[in-house]
Design an enzyme around this catalytic site. Structure first.
Site, short mmCIF file in Angstrom:
data_model
loop_
_atom_site.label_atom_id
_atom_site.label_comp_id
_atom_site.label_asym_id
_atom_site.label_seq_id
_atom_site.Cartn_x
_atom_site.Cartn_y
_atom_site.Cartn_z
N ASN A 218 0.73 -1.21 -0.21
CA ASN A 218 0.03 -0.09 -0.06
C ASN A 218 0.77 1.49 -0.03
OD1 ASN A 218 -2.55 -1.50 -0.03
ND2 ASN A 218 -2.45 -1.63 2.14
N CYS A 219 2.11 1.30 -0.10
CA CYS A 219 3.05 2.31 -0.10
C CYS A 219 2.87 3.13 -1.57
CB CYS A 219 4.41 1.89 -0.06
SG CYS A 219 5.81 2.87 -0.54
N ASP A 220 2.75 4.41 -1.37
CA ASP A 220 2.12 5.08 -2.73
C ASP A 220 3.45 4.93 -3.60
OD1 ASP A 220 0.11 6.31 -1.80
OD2 ASP A 220 0.75 7.97 -1.02
N LYS B 137 2.95 1.77 -5.49
CA LYS B 137 1.91 1.85 -6.21
C LYS B 137 2.36 2.17 -7.55
CE LYS B 137 -1.77 2.18 -2.66
NZ LYS B 137 -2.66 2.99 -2.11
#
Length: 115
Positions: free
Chosen positions: A10-12, A15
């Protein structure tokens, strides 16, 4: 080309990196540290290739919240122990591919190395 991407799902930045790989049509396997943990032997291997200083994310919140003694890490063994205990300290993403290891996301660098 076999690619494995390591990080936190879920780390930007993760992504963005996965979106880049998808857009480039590059197949990969995701290793999520939150689910699978961080392997100290693999971290040692990466540190031997890119240096532990590059792997250790000193800019993140997790590092800033560590006790002062832990933040004073001065060698690979200490850094690896910290990263195993706190996988959020590993700079993201780390990509293993045939012929190398990339740390951090850079579309230009990835284009050069992965296509």
């Amino acid at each position: 080309m076999a690619i494995e991407i390591y990080g936190i799902k879920n780390c930007d930045t993760m992504k963005k990196a996965r979106a880049w790989l998808d857009a480039a049509g590059i197949e990969y396997r995701l290793h999520d540290y939150k689910v699978e943990g961080a392997d100290p032997d693999r971290l040692k291997q990466w540190a031997g290739v890119v240096g532990w200083e590059k792997l250790l994310n000193r800019a993140g919140t997790t590092f800033r919240k560590l006790p002062e003694d832990d933040r004073a890490v001065a060698d690979a063994d200490g850094a690896i122990a910290l990263m195993v205990a706190h996988p959020s300290l590993i700079k993201r993403p780390v990509v293993e591919y045939d012929g190398g290891v990339l740390v951090g996301f850079s579309g230009d660098k990835w284009d050069e190395m992965l296509r």
